[in-house]
Design an enzyme around this catalytic site. Structure first.
Site: not given
Ligand code: AMP
Ligand code: ZN
Length: 140
Positions: A100, A102
């Site tokens: 992921h 951020h």
């Protein structure tokens, strides 16, 4: 879909999330414990633990969408800047093992500091040796 992955469950709608953006390759949603309000995570729809296995088109989309969300955060919530951050591996701080990106909105006076440090190389030779070791192992 990886059966025990919370982010795969978020994409499948089995765990709730606050969606910010979605297309055929990526999904973006609010981080549940934001560094600053509006902190977003951009994830590939396909399960990958590491950034290194994400296909180039998807990786490019993650970065592009992350930047666009960063700009939207500045416009929407009056932030000054944003960080794009990706932890690849537990030692780098990766807790959720579905890669992921951020998007962390930043204010000039938000009192958040990355715990950054600046070492130096002992010699030019050490620096050259390290650079060469990296270059020879760089896979296409
Ligand atoms: P990392 O340390 O880079 O693996 O970051 C994992 C991030 O996922 C953290 O910032 C968490 O707050 C966030 N997170 C964990 N579970 C959820 C969830 N169910 N919904 C939204 N964000 C989550
Ligand atoms: Zn997953």
């Amino acid at each position: 879909m990886s059966s025990n992955c919370i982010f795969c469950k978020i994409i499948a709608g089995e765990i709730p999330s606050v969606k910010i953006y979605e297309d055929e390759l990526v999904y973006a949603f609010l981080d549940i414990s934001p560094i600053n309000l509006g902190h977003v995570l951009v994830i590939p729809k396909e399960h990958h633990q590491s950034s290194s296995t994400v296909p180039e088109a998807t990786a490019g989309r993650m970065f592009r969408v992350g930047s666009r969300i960063g700009i939207a955060l500045k416009r929407a919530l009056d932030y000054d800047a944003f960080n794009l951050h990706l932890a690849d591996g537990a030692a780098a701080g990766q807790v959720v093992m579905h890669v992921h990106l951020h998007v962390v909105p930043r204010g000039a006076e938000d009192n958040f500091r990355w715990n950054w440090r600046q070492l130096s190389y002992a010699s030019d030779a050490e620096r050259a040796e390290i650079a060469e070791a990296i270059r020879t192992r760089l896979k296409p």
